[in-house]
Write a protein that holds these residues in place. Structure first.
Motif, PDB file in Angstrom:
ATOM      1  N   CYS A  51       0.854  -1.181   0.000  1.00 28.99           N
ATOM      2  CA  CYS A  51       0.000   0.000   0.000  1.00 28.99           C
ATOM      3  C   CYS A  51       0.889   1.229   0.000  1.00 28.99           C
ATOM      4  CB  CYS A  51      -0.930   0.017   1.220  1.00 28.99           C
ATOM      5  SG  CYS A  51      -0.087  -0.022   2.810  1.00 28.99           S
ATOM      6  N   LEU A  52       0.359   2.324  -0.493  1.00 29.67           N
ATOM      7  CA  LEU A  52       1.063   3.596  -0.405  1.00 29.67           C
ATOM      8  C   LEU A  52       0.677   4.254   0.905  1.00 29.67           C
ATOM      9  CD1 LEU A  52       2.910   5.705  -1.700  1.00 29.67           C
ATOM     10  CD2 LEU A  52       0.861   6.757  -2.697  1.00 29.67           C
ATOM     11  N   ASP A  53       1.641   4.422   1.788  1.00 27.67           N
ATOM     12  CA  ASP A  53       1.382   5.024   3.096  1.00 27.67           C
ATOM     13  C   ASP A  53       1.516   6.539   3.022  1.00 27.67           C
ATOM     14  OD1 ASP A  53       1.065   2.530   4.159  1.00 27.67           O
ATOM     15  OD2 ASP A  53       2.900   2.547   5.352  1.00 27.67           O
ATOM     16  N   LEU A  54       0.588   7.229   3.654  1.00 26.39           N
ATOM     17  CA  LEU A  54       0.720   8.659   3.891  1.00 26.39           C
ATOM     18  C   LEU A  54       0.847   8.852   5.397  1.00 26.39           C
ATOM     19  CD1 LEU A  54       0.746  11.631   3.085  1.00 26.39           C
ATOM     20  CD2 LEU A  54      -1.764  11.599   3.143  1.00 26.39           C
ATOM     21  N   GLN A  55       2.041   9.161   5.848  1.00 27.37           N
ATOM     22  CA  GLN A  55       2.277   9.380   7.267  1.00 27.37           C
ATOM     23  C   GLN A  55       2.025  10.850   7.604  1.00 27.37           C
ATOM     24  OE1 GLN A  55       6.172   8.142   8.467  1.00 27.37           O
ATOM     25  NE2 GLN A  55       5.906   6.037   7.779  1.00 27.37           N
ATOM     26  N   LEU A  56       1.182  11.074   8.613  1.00 27.23           N
ATOM     27  CA  LEU A  56       0.967  12.413   9.146  1.00 27.23           C
ATOM     28  C   LEU A  56       1.796  12.508  10.420  1.00 27.23           C
ATOM     29  CD1 LEU A  56      -2.899  12.722   8.633  1.00 27.23           C
ATOM     30  CD2 LEU A  56      -1.050  13.397   7.076  1.00 27.23           C
ATOM     31  N   VAL A  57       2.925  13.160  10.314  1.00 24.71           N
ATOM     32  CA  VAL A  57       3.932  13.131  11.364  1.00 24.71           C
ATOM     33  C   VAL A  57       3.701  14.234  12.394  1.00 24.71           C
ATOM     34  CG1 VAL A  57       6.408  13.183  11.838  1.00 24.71           C
ATOM     35  CG2 VAL A  57       5.557  12.200   9.696  1.00 24.71           C
ATOM     36  N   GLY A  58       3.858  13.879  13.661  1.00 24.28           N
ATOM     37  CA  GLY A  58       3.728  14.863  14.735  1.00 24.28           C
ATOM     38  C   GLY A  58       2.299  15.245  15.033  1.00 24.28           C
ATOM     39  N   CYS A  59       1.386  14.278  14.973  1.00 27.47           N
ATOM     40  CA  CYS A  59      -0.035  14.566  15.184  1.00 27.47           C
ATOM     41  C   CYS A  59      -0.328  14.852  16.661  1.00 27.47           C
ATOM     42  CB  CYS A  59      -0.886  13.377  14.747  1.00 27.47           C
ATOM     43  SG  CYS A  59      -0.951  13.112  12.966  1.00 27.47           S
ATOM     44  N   THR A  60      -1.228  15.788  16.866  1.00 29.76           N
ATOM     45  CA  THR A  60      -1.772  15.988  18.204  1.00 29.76           C
ATOM     46  C   THR A  60      -2.895  14.980  18.426  1.00 29.76           C
ATOM     47  OG1 THR A  60      -3.328  17.645  17.387  1.00 29.76           O
ATOM     48  CG2 THR A  60      -1.196  18.433  18.191  1.00 29.76           C
ATOM     49  N   GLN A  61      -3.259  14.760  19.659  1.00 29.45           N
ATOM     50  CA  GLN A  61      -4.258  13.740  19.994  1.00 29.45           C
ATOM     51  C   GLN A  61      -5.027  14.205  21.233  1.00 29.45           C
ATOM     52  OE1 GLN A  61      -2.593   9.914  20.974  1.00 29.45           O
ATOM     53  NE2 GLN A  61      -4.381   8.794  20.204  1.00 29.45           N
ATOM     54  N   SER A  62      -6.074  14.987  20.986  1.00 30.28           N
ATOM     55  CA  SER A  62      -6.812  15.580  22.102  1.00 30.28           C
ATOM     56  C   SER A  62      -7.776  14.587  22.743  1.00 30.28           C
ATOM     57  CB  SER A  62      -7.593  16.801  21.618  1.00 30.28           C
ATOM     58  OG  SER A  62      -8.610  16.410  20.710  1.00 30.28           O
ATOM     59  N   GLY A  63      -8.239  13.613  21.970  1.00 29.26           N
ATOM     60  CA  GLY A  63      -9.186  12.635  22.479  1.00 29.26           C
ATOM     61  C   GLY A  63     -10.629  12.920  22.108  1.00 29.26           C
ATOM     62  N   ALA A  64     -10.937  14.116  21.657  1.00 31.32           N
ATOM     63  CA  ALA A  64     -12.296  14.468  21.248  1.00 31.32           C
ATOM     64  C   ALA A  64     -12.539  14.011  19.809  1.00 31.32           C
ATOM     65  CB  ALA A  64     -12.514  15.967  21.364  1.00 31.32           C
ATOM     66  N   ASP A  65     -13.696  13.415  19.546  1.00 29.13           N
ATOM     67  CA  ASP A  65     -13.984  12.847  18.239  1.00 29.13           C
ATOM     68  C   ASP A  65     -13.950  13.881  17.118  1.00 29.13           C
ATOM     69  OD1 ASP A  65     -14.277  10.362  19.344  1.00 29.13           O
ATOM     70  OD2 ASP A  65     -16.471  10.445  19.468  1.00 29.13           O
ATOM     71  N   GLU A  66     -14.454  15.092  17.372  1.00 24.12           N
ATOM     72  CA  GLU A  66     -14.551  16.088  16.311  1.00 24.12           C
ATOM     73  C   GLU A  66     -13.549  17.227  16.485  1.00 24.12           C
ATOM     74  OE1 GLU A  66     -18.519  17.410  15.603  1.00 24.12           O
ATOM     75  OE2 GLU A  66     -19.374  15.410  15.735  1.00 24.12           O
ATOM     76  N   ALA A  67     -12.510  17.001  17.283  1.00 24.98           N
ATOM     77  CA  ALA A  67     -11.494  18.032  17.485  1.00 24.98           C
ATOM     78  C   ALA A  67     -10.667  18.222  16.220  1.00 24.98           C
ATOM     79  CB  ALA A  67     -10.586  17.654  18.645  1.00 24.98           C
ATOM     80  N   ILE A  68     -10.202  19.429  15.982  1.00 25.20           N
ATOM     81  CA  ILE A  68      -9.301  19.710  14.877  1.00 25.20           C
ATOM     82  C   ILE A  68      -7.873  19.439  15.358  1.00 25.20           C
ATOM     83  CG2 ILE A  68      -8.380  21.479  13.333  1.00 25.20           C
ATOM     84  CD1 ILE A  68     -11.105  22.830  13.432  1.00 25.20           C
ATOM     85  N   GLU A  69      -7.305  18.355  14.872  1.00 19.27           N
ATOM     86  CA  GLU A  69      -5.946  17.986  15.268  1.00 19.27           C
ATOM     87  C   GLU A  69      -4.933  18.553  14.277  1.00 19.27           C
ATOM     88  OE1 GLU A  69      -5.707  16.656  18.067  1.00 19.27           O
ATOM     89  OE2 GLU A  69      -7.561  15.523  18.437  1.00 19.27           O
ATOM     90  N   ARG A  70      -3.708  18.714  14.732  1.00 22.82           N
ATOM     91  CA  ARG A  70      -2.649  19.255  13.886  1.00 22.82           C
ATOM     92  C   ARG A  70      -1.566  18.202  13.644  1.00 22.82           C
ATOM     93  NH1 ARG A  70      -2.670  24.944  13.654  1.00 22.82           N
ATOM     94  NH2 ARG A  70      -4.227  25.909  15.028  1.00 22.82           N
ATOM     95  N   TYR A  71      -0.830  18.387  12.551  1.00 24.76           N
ATOM     96  CA  TYR A  71       0.332  17.541  12.294  1.00 24.76           C
ATOM     97  C   TYR A  71       1.437  18.413  11.721  1.00 24.76           C
ATOM     98  CZ  TYR A  71      -1.034  17.463   7.309  1.00 24.76           C
ATOM     99  OH  TYR A  71      -1.358  17.808   6.023  1.00 24.76           O
ATOM    100  N   ASP A  72       2.688  17.932  11.805  1.00 21.94           N
ATOM    101  CA  ASP A  72       3.848  18.726  11.395  1.00 21.94           C
ATOM    102  C   ASP A  72       4.233  18.528   9.941  1.00 21.94           C
ATOM    103  OD1 ASP A  72       4.076  19.653  14.020  1.00 21.94           O
ATOM    104  OD2 ASP A  72       5.424  18.010  14.592  1.00 21.94           O
ATOM    105  N   GLU A  73       4.056  17.307   9.427  1.00 21.57           N
ATOM    106  CA  GLU A  73       4.552  16.997   8.094  1.00 21.57           C
ATOM    107  C   GLU A  73       3.795  15.805   7.521  1.00 21.57           C
ATOM    108  OE1 GLU A  73       8.885  16.017   5.927  1.00 21.57           O
ATOM    109  OE2 GLU A  73       8.663  15.889   8.108  1.00 21.57           O
ATOM    110  N   ALA A  74       3.566  15.824   6.219  1.00 20.28           N
ATOM    111  CA  ALA A  74       2.952  14.690   5.520  1.00 20.28           C
ATOM    112  C   ALA A  74       3.999  14.048   4.618  1.00 20.28           C
ATOM    113  CB  ALA A  74       1.755  15.151   4.691  1.00 20.28           C
TER     114      ALA A  74
END
Length: 445
Positions: A51-74
Motif C-alpha cells: 500500500c502507499l502510506d501517507l504518514q501524518l507526522v507529529g499529530c496531536t491527539q486531544s481525544g475528542a472525536d470532532e477536534a481539529i488535530e494538527r500535524y507537522d509533516e505529511a
C-alpha cells in the motif's frame, strides 16, 4: 504498517524527516562500506500486501472525536509487507559502488497494484531502493491500496487503510508471477517472504497452505532449498477462531513465522490477555510460550516473536526432521543455515539503542523479519564461509536474531533508514562476528 520494535517513548520523541524509499531518498552508501563478496547468483522474493502510506507526522491527539488535530509533516512511503521487506533488503544488499542493477537482480517484489498515482509511486519507491519491479502485477481494473498513518507526538501511531488491490489478489495471480520468475530469473532463490495473510482474503487457510507449498516446489526445482517466511499483521483479536483459521492450516509450510505479542495472544485458543499474563521483566508468560509451542506442533519450524523495546525471542522446533526438510542433496554446497540449528533452541535477542534519540519505528517489524530470514537462509551459510576465520563460528539462532535486530536498529534510525550511511548486510554480520555491537536497550531501561 510494520510492527514497532523500539518504543520511541522509551528513547526519544519521534521526529521523522523522511521514510524508506521516499521522495527524498538518499541512495549513496557509506564511504567505509565494504563490497559484497563475489558469490553465486541468487535472489530473494518478497510478496504479498502493499500500500502507499501517507504518514501524518507529529499529530496531536486531544481525544475528542470532532477536534481539529494538527500535524507537522505529511510524508509518502512504500508500506505493507512486500514493500517494507523488499526495500529493506534491497538497501541492505547495495554494493559499495551503488550499482543498482546488482541489487535489482537479487530482490524481487511480487504484489498487485493499479494504474494510478499510488501504484506508480510505489514502483518508483521500489526502484529507488534498488528492488526489481519486473514481477509487480498491474491490474488495469483495480486501485492501489492506500493507508493513512497518523504518527502521534508520543511515538504511537494509528492506521486507516483501504485494501483495494489486496482484497482481490489471488493465489493464482501470485503463482503466475512466480512462474515468470522461474522463466526469467534463472538463478537460485534463497527465500520467499510473504505477508500479511490476515489482510489478504484470497490467500488464507488452505489456500495459503497450497500457495506456499506450490511456491516452494517451483522455486526449489532448480537446485537448493528455498526458505519460506510468513509475516503476520492485521490479526483481528475480536475473533480468535477466525484468526486461527487464516493461519493454522498453513503452519506446516512455514519455515519462519514472525508476529508480535499482541498477535500471538489474538491467535491463542485459550482465554488470556497480556494484561492478565504474569510477565515479569523480560520473561515470557507460560501461556505465550505454550502458544509458540503449539505453532511448532502444527509444523512451523521457527517462530520469531517481536517484543518491542524488550527485543525479540527466537524459538526453534524440537522436530529435527522438520529442520532437515530444509536440507537436501541439491543444497549440500550451500545449505540453508537454519537447517543445522539445534532442535528446541530458544534464545532472547536484545533491541539496540539509537544513541542520538531520533527514532522512526515504522516498518521495524518488517525489517526484523526480513533480516532474520536473510540470515537464516543459505545466504547466512555463504557469508559464514566468506567471513569466518574461526571454523567453530556458525549462524546460530542467536546470530540470526542479532543480525535481524541490527537490521531493525538501522531501520529505526532516521539517519540510516533510507540508505545514506547504512551498513550493508555483510558489515552487520561482521559486527556480530567481531563482537562490536551497539549498546542494547536492556542496558539503559
Amino acid at each position: 504498517m510494520g510492527v514497532m520494535l523500539v518504543k520511541a517513548a522509551l528513547i526519544a520523541t519521534v521526529t521523522i524527516h523522511h521514510c524508506a524509499t521516499g521522495l527524498h531518498l538518499h541512495t549513496s552508501s557509506s564511504s567505509s562500506a565494504k563490497p559484497m563478496p563475489n558469490i553465486e547468483p541468487w535472489n530473494i522474493i518478497c510478496a504479498g500486501l502493499s500500500c502507499l502510506d501517507l504518514q501524518l507526522v507529529g499529530c496531536t491527539q486531544s481525544g475528542a472525536d470532532e477536534a481539529i488535530e494538527r500535524y507537522d509533516e505529511a510524508v509518502h512511503c512504500a508500506g505493507g509487507s512486500a514493500s517494507m521487506s523488499g526495500t529493506t533488503l534491497a538497501l541492505l544488499l547495495r554494493s559499495s559502488n551503488d550499482q543498482e542493477q546488482q541489487v535489482a537482480d537479487k530482490v524481487h517484489i511480487v504484489t498487485k497494484i493499479g494504474p494510478d498515482f499510488a501504484g506508480n509511486t510505489l514502483v518508483e519507491f521500489y526502484q529507488r531502493a534498488g528492488a526489481s519491479t519486473n514481477l509487480v502485477l498491474t491490474d488495469s481494473a483495480a486501485r492501489t491500496s492506500m493507508a493513512i498513518l497518523p504518527v502521534y507526538k508520543n511515538g504511537k501511531r494509528g492506521c486507516f487503510v483501504n485494501l483495494a488491490c489486496n482484497d482481490g489478489f489471488t493465489a493464482d495471480e501470485l503463482l503466475r508471477q512466480i512462474d515468470h520468475a522461474s522463466e526469467s530469473i534463472r538463478r537460485t532463490t534463497r527465500a520467499f517472504l510473504f505477508g500479511y495473510p490476515h489482510l489478504m482474503p484470497q490467500m488464507q487457510g488452505v489456500e495459503l497452505k497450497s500457495m506456499l507449498r506450490t511456491v516452494r516446489q517451483r522455486l526449489s526445482s532448480e537446485g537448493g532449498c528455498v526458505l519460506v517466511g510468513v509475516d503476520i499483521n492485521g490479526v483481528d483479536g475480536s475473533n480468535p477462531s477466525r484468526a486461527r483459521e487464516v493461519l493454522i492450516p498453513a503452519l506446516g509450510e512455514i519455515d519462519v513465522l514472525h508476529l508480535n505479542e499482541d498477535e500471538a495472544v489474538a491467535l491463542c485458543s485459550s482465554d488470556y490477555t497480556l494484561e492478565s499474563a504474569d510477565v515479569i521483566g523480560n520473561d515470557l508468560s507460560p501461556q505465550l510460550l505454550s502458544q509458540i509451542s503449539s505453532f511448532h506442533e502444527l509444523g512451523c519450524a521457527v517462530v520469531l516473536l517481536s517484543l518491542g523495546s524488550k527485543g525479540a525471542f527466537v524459538s526453534v522446533t524440537k522436530d529435527s526432521q522438520r529442520l532437515q526438510r530444509l536440507s537436501s542433496a541439491l543444497s549440500e554446497t550451500c545449505p540453508v543455515a537454519m537447517s543445522g540449528w539445534k532442535p528446541g533452541s530458544q534464545v532472547r535477542i536484545p533491541a539496540f539503542q539509537i544513541s542520538h534519540g531520533e527514532v522512526n519505528a515504522n516498518g521495524a517489524g518488517d525489517a526484523l523479519f526480513s533480516g532474520f530470514c536473510l540470515a537464516a537462509s543459505s545466504w547466512g551459510h555463504t557469508i559464514k564461509r566468506q567471513l569466518c576465520r574461526d571454523e567453530a563460528w556458525r549462524v546460530t539462532p542467536q546470530v540470526a536474531g542479532t543480525f535481524a535486530s541490527l537490521v531493525a536498529w538501522q531501520r529505526c534510525d532516521v539517519r540510516t533508514r533510507d540508505g545514506d550511511g547504512m551498513r550493508s548486510a555483510v558489515e552487520l554480520m561482521e559486527l556480530i562476528y567481531d563482537g562490536n555491537l551497539p549498546d542494547s536497550l536492556e542496558d539503559i531501561l
